[in-house]
Enzyme design. Structure first.
Site, PDB file in Angstrom:
ATOM      1  N   GLU A   1       0.849  -1.150  -0.019  1.00 24.83           N
ATOM      2  CA  GLU A   1      -0.089   0.033  -0.075  1.00 24.83           C
ATOM      3  C   GLU A   1       1.071   1.299  -0.042  1.00 24.83           C
ATOM      4  OE1 GLU A   1      -1.930  -0.487   3.747  1.00 24.83           O
ATOM      5  OE2 GLU A   1      -3.156  -2.008   2.918  1.00 24.83           O
TER       6      GLU A   1
ATOM      7  N   ASP B   1       1.081  10.440   3.847  1.00 25.79           N
ATOM      8  CA  ASP B   1       1.896  11.198   4.674  1.00 25.79           C
ATOM      9  C   ASP B   1       0.482  12.215   5.454  1.00 25.79           C
ATOM     10  OD1 ASP B   1       3.693  12.176   6.169  1.00 25.79           O
ATOM     11  OD2 ASP B   1       4.657  13.256   4.286  1.00 25.79           O
TER      12      ASP B   1
ATOM     13  N   ARG C   1      -4.341   9.073  17.046  1.00 22.25           N
ATOM     14  CA  ARG C   1      -3.535   8.233  17.593  1.00 22.25           C
ATOM     15  C   ARG C   1      -2.947   8.414  18.836  1.00 22.25           C
ATOM     16  NH1 ARG C   1       2.147   7.318  17.592  1.00 22.25           N
ATOM     17  NH2 ARG C   1       2.750   4.841  17.650  1.00 22.25           N
TER      18      ARG C   1
ATOM     19  N   TYR D   1      -7.023   1.442   6.259  1.00 22.13           N
ATOM     20  CA  TYR D   1      -6.001   0.767   5.794  1.00 22.13           C
ATOM     21  C   TYR D   1      -5.770  -0.415   7.123  1.00 22.13           C
ATOM     22  CZ  TYR D   1      -3.103   4.089   8.254  1.00 22.13           C
ATOM     23  OH  TYR D   1      -2.261   4.792   8.942  1.00 22.13           O
TER      24      TYR D   1
ATOM     25  N   CYS E   1      31.020  32.498  20.731  1.00 19.66           N
ATOM     26  CA  CYS E   1      30.781  33.902  21.149  1.00 19.66           C
ATOM     27  C   CYS E   1      31.481  33.913  22.482  1.00 19.66           C
ATOM     28  CB  CYS E   1      29.634  34.538  20.894  1.00 19.66           C
ATOM     29  SG  CYS E   1      29.410  36.059  22.060  1.00 19.66           S
TER      30      CYS E   1
HETATM   31  S1  IVH Z   1      -0.706   0.482   8.752  1.00 19.78           S
HETATM   32  C1  IVH Z   1       0.138  -1.836  12.969  1.00 19.78           C
HETATM   33  N1  IVH Z   1      -0.873   1.378   6.603  1.00 19.78           N
HETATM   34  O1  IVH Z   1       2.231   5.317   9.022  1.00 19.78           O
HETATM   35  C2  IVH Z   1       0.150  -1.084  11.678  1.00 19.78           C
HETATM   36  N2  IVH Z   1      -0.125   2.757   8.193  1.00 19.78           N
HETATM   37  O2  IVH Z   1       4.718   4.651  10.339  1.00 19.78           O
HETATM   38  C3  IVH Z   1      -0.507   0.247  11.644  1.00 19.78           C
HETATM   39  N3  IVH Z   1       0.505   5.071   7.513  1.00 19.78           N
HETATM   40  O3  IVH Z   1       0.973   5.456  12.253  1.00 19.78           O
HETATM   41  C4  IVH Z   1      -0.141   1.125  10.430  1.00 19.78           C
HETATM   42  N4  IVH Z   1      -0.002   4.926   5.362  1.00 19.78           N
HETATM   43  O4  IVH Z   1      -0.214   6.726  10.498  1.00 19.78           O
HETATM   44  C5  IVH Z   1      -0.330   1.494   7.746  1.00 19.78           C
HETATM   45  N5  IVH Z   1      -1.001   2.066   4.301  1.00 19.78           N
HETATM   46  C6  IVH Z   1      -0.721   2.357   5.717  1.00 19.78           C
HETATM   47  C7  IVH Z   1      -0.456   3.692   6.154  1.00 19.78           C
HETATM   48  C8  IVH Z   1       0.117   3.775   7.449  1.00 19.78           C
HETATM   49  C9  IVH Z   1       0.541   5.585   6.345  1.00 19.78           C
HETATM   50  C10 IVH Z   1       1.145   5.773   8.700  1.00 19.78           C
HETATM   51  C11 IVH Z   1       0.147   5.484   9.918  1.00 19.78           C
HETATM   52  C12 IVH Z   1       1.042   4.906  10.769  1.00 19.78           C
HETATM   53  C13 IVH Z   1       2.321   5.431  10.362  1.00 19.78           C
HETATM   54  C14 IVH Z   1       3.407   4.529  11.119  1.00 19.78           C
END
Ligand code: IVH
Length: 707
Positions: free
Chosen positions: A116, A120, A139, A228, A441
């Site tokens: 996926e 951002d 979160r 997701y 300085c």
């Molecule tokens: S899965 C347990 N899928 O990335 C796994 N996260 O670095 C839960 N994020 O806090 C996350 N796209 O905000 C997942 N396709 C995606 C994502 C994604 C962006 C973000 C998300 C997470 C952060 C972790």
């Protein structure tokens, strides 16, 4: 049929129609009616609801306009913690991840991954009870987030209720709230027009828009949502793979990313990564990488979690974006400790999701190493929230009039001298002065960039101990221009203090009493209070005991400053040897760094002015007789210790040598007079023998100390 009944029916069909078109638009990306048609239906809904307010339902599309502002966000404890992801920055790291997964599963076949885009934005948790959106939460720290329910309701791609059938009684959907690139540019244009600050990047804009106590502001910000992941689920049946779950969600009206794919093995992951890298620019939203998730849910379960991330998922991040621009100037910032940092002023350029006009150059060594000159075309890199940096210079584009970067002679803030930090080192038996990358300085007491820290240190418990002169108050006094140096503390009046915010009559009185009391102090405290780099509490006590008076210390420091300047100009060994023998260096525990720092401090006229002002204000201490360092029998003798001594610890030996005026250093040089050799000596012995340094065994040392 009554008006009311008719309205009720019409409202139901309007709601259904609007939900349906919303779904076609956001989830299927296949609208069937133009926007104008949608708007017409929406206006009709609003009018009818206005006429019959009690017929308005919580899941009506009209509820997306936002609600009255909250006072604060409630807290939401996540039943299933919201984790983050482990990051990979190279193909090899992805291969290692895949190898770990297969090893744990004990399976050598290629694993199927759900791949996926990594959006951002910011993670969100949406709770649906019996299909109705009941709560939205950020979160937060992963365990506790903020309740932003009214805000998420305003986001058109978040369904207010699920559609179809078969959805669980309770479902916590997780996904990302983000701001599309176009909405971000539009918002920043509006912000600037209104004289408000522009957002640095779409992620900050999304977070700032979602975390609004007034959800009507969120409603105006064009945020979007992709689902997701999930948290708590109460369902009788649940699919076997991640991709099946997401497919089911689309039927329920939840928006999932059309770029999601199932890929096979690590090869499939890397191909997906390359494809998305190529597509990144043309996507309507920002992504900073891709995410791979083991598709089979039973395997996810077997793999489990490490501290804050699942073992079954990996974020593969894009390398930091790089662009070129022109370096307009290099300016120097003065930090709270007086350190000067070169900062590049750039022709503004859009990189890594934000417009960048400044970049750090860290220190002068880096400027020289990269040979950065004003007027150069430079390559600038920026990743996520990291401070932008200059990677290199495009030499082929250097103009003839490019100017070399020079460290200012005087501090750009206070005008005091700027000095390069140095260190003394022994090189093949010779003491040499090595120049370090840092410039500082020297106007410690007179530089406004360092003022807050200098004053807080001055008033600290171990320094002049002025109770009540804390961080907030100092900031206020500096802002009011009542403090320009520590000496101004003694000029504060009752009227000035009582006029400050949060400062009553009584506290002003108490503070003035504490200030008056601090005037009677000791030389050691006073020295420590100056905040001279490398001079801590213990060194301050040693210096005070050794010199007895401030004047004696000052003259030793000034003499050392002159010698240091000489020695720096001339790398002559004789001069550096003199340096090691100067009065300041005969003080136990005062090494070359502290000595140089004292020399710089007392050599700066601005500091002298402040010290005079402090004494004139009545700060005083008992001054002892000037004890001459030469009084020690071992004055001028330099010792090095190696190996273990039987009758005393190395520390005791050192103290005894120092008590007699001798000096103990860490390594052998030509300047070393004696090497004290204990049991199992180290490499110092060989070095001493090479240089012909006299050796003492433990008994000989005792004789020398006791004689
Ligand atoms: S899965 C347990 N899928 O990335 C796994 N996260 O670095 C839960 N994020 O806090 C996350 N796209 O905000 C997942 N396709 C995606 C994502 C994604 C962006 C973000 C998300 C997470 C952060 C972790």
């Amino acid at each position: 049929m009554s008006d009311r009944q008719g309205a009720e029916q019409r409202l139901r069909s309007l709601r259904d129609a609007l939900h349906h078109h919303n779904y076609l638009y956001y989830v299927l990306d296949a609208p069937e009616i133009p926007d104008s048609e949608y708007d017409k239906l929406f206006r009709e809904l609003l009018e009818l609801e206005r006429a019959f307010p009690d017929l308005c339902t919580p899941d009506s599309p009209s509820q997306r306009v936002g609600a009255a502002p909250l006072r604060e966000f409630g807290e939401v404890r996540h039943v299933v913690p919201m984790l983050s992801l482990e990051n990979a920055f190279s193909d090899d790291e992805v291969r290692a991840f895949d190898a770990r997964v297969r090893e744990r599963l004990g399976d050598d076949e290629p694993v199927t991954y759900a791949a996926e885009p990594k959006l951002d934005g910011l993670a969100i948790s949406l709770t649906y009870e019996h299909g109705v959106l009941s709560r939205g939460a950020t979160r937060g720290d992963g365990s506790v987030g903020e309740d932003v329910t009214p805000n998420v309701r305003t986001i058109a791609s978040v369904p207010l209720h699920l559609q179809g059938s078969g959805y669980p009684a309770a479902l916590e959907v997780r996904g990302e709230i983000y701001m599309p690139k176009k909405a971000f540019e539009e918002l920043n244009r509006r912000q600037l027009e209104r004289g408000d600050k522009a957002f640095a990047n779409p992620r900050n804009a999304a977070a700032g828009s979602l975390r609004q106590l007034d959800s009507r502001i969120t409603a105006s910000r064009n945020l979007e949502f992709f689902a997701y992941a999930w948290g708590e689920v109460r369902a009788s049946a649940w699919p076997d793979t991640h991709s099946q779950v997401l497919a089911r969600w689309r039927d329920w009206g939840l928006r999932t990313n059309p770029e999601n794919r199932m890929v096979h093995g690590v090869q499939g992951c890397l191909e997906y990564f390359r494809r998305m890298s190529g597509k990144r620019e043309s996507l309507p939203y920002q992504i900073d990488g891709v995410v791979y998730k083991v598709d089979r849910l039973d395997w996810q379960q077997r793999l489990g979690f490490v501290a804050h991330a699942p073992r079954w998922a990996l974020a593969h991040k894009f390398p930091a974006e790089e662009v070129t621009t022109r370096l307009k100037a290099v300016e120097f910032q003065v930090g709270r400790t007086g350190a000067l940092t070169p900062v590049a002023r750039l022709e503004p350029v859009f990189v890594g999701g934000a417009t960048v006009s400044n970049a750090t150059l860290h220190n002068m060594d880096e400027v020289l190493r990269k040979d950065v000159r004003v007027g150069d075309t430079v390559i600038v890199r920026r990743a996520g929230d990291v401070i932008p940096e200059i990677v290199s210079v495009v030499l082929s584009e250097r103009p003839a009039d490019a100017r070399q970067v020079k460290v200012p002679v005087k501090c750009p803030v206070c005008g005091a001298h700027v000095e390069r930090e140095t260190r003394e080192r022994t090189k093949q038996g010779n003491t040499v002065i090595e120049e370090l990358a840092a410039w500082r300085c020297t106007g410690r007491l007179a530089c406004s960039a360092q003022l807050a820290q200098a004053i807080l240190h001055f008033a600290g418990r171990r320094a002049l101990d002025i109770e009540g002169l804390g961080e907030k108050l100092v900031a206020q006094l500096i802002a009011e221009k009542l403090l320009r140096s520590p000496a101004d503390i003694y000029a504060l009046s009752h009227a000035q203090l009582a006029g400050l915010e949060r400062m009553g009559d009584k506290s002003a009185e108490n503070l003035l009493a504490a200030i008056a009391k601090s005037k009677t102090t000791t030389l050691a405290r006073f020295l420590y209070a100056m905040g001279i780099p490398e001079v801590g509490e213990v060194s301050a006590q040693t210096l005070a005991g050794h010199f007895g008076s401030l004047d004696a210390l000052q003259s030793a420091a000034l003499q050392y400053a002159a010698e240091l300047t000489q020695a720096r100009r001339d790398a002559d060994r004789a001069l550096t040897k003199n340096l090691a023998n100067s009065a300041l260096r005969q003080v136990p525990d005062i090494g070359p760094e502290a000595a140089a720092s004292l020399a710089q401090f007392f050599g700066e006229p601005h500091n002298q002015t402040v010290i005079r002002a402090l004494r004139a204000a009545g700060v005083h201490w008992p001054e002892g007789p000037v004890r001459r360092a030469a009084a020690g029998r071992l004055h001028g003798k330099s010792f090095v210790l190696t190996g273990a001594l039987a009758g005393m610890s190395r520390e005791q030996a050192r103290e005894r040598i120092q008590a007699l005026g001798g000096k103990v250093t860490g390594s052998v040089s030509r300047n070393t007079d004696y090497l004290v050799v204990g049991a199992e000596p180290g490499s110092k012995l060989a070095e001493a023998r090479r240089l012909g340094v006299r050796e003492l065994n433990e008994a000989q040392l005792r004789d020398l100390l006791d004689s």
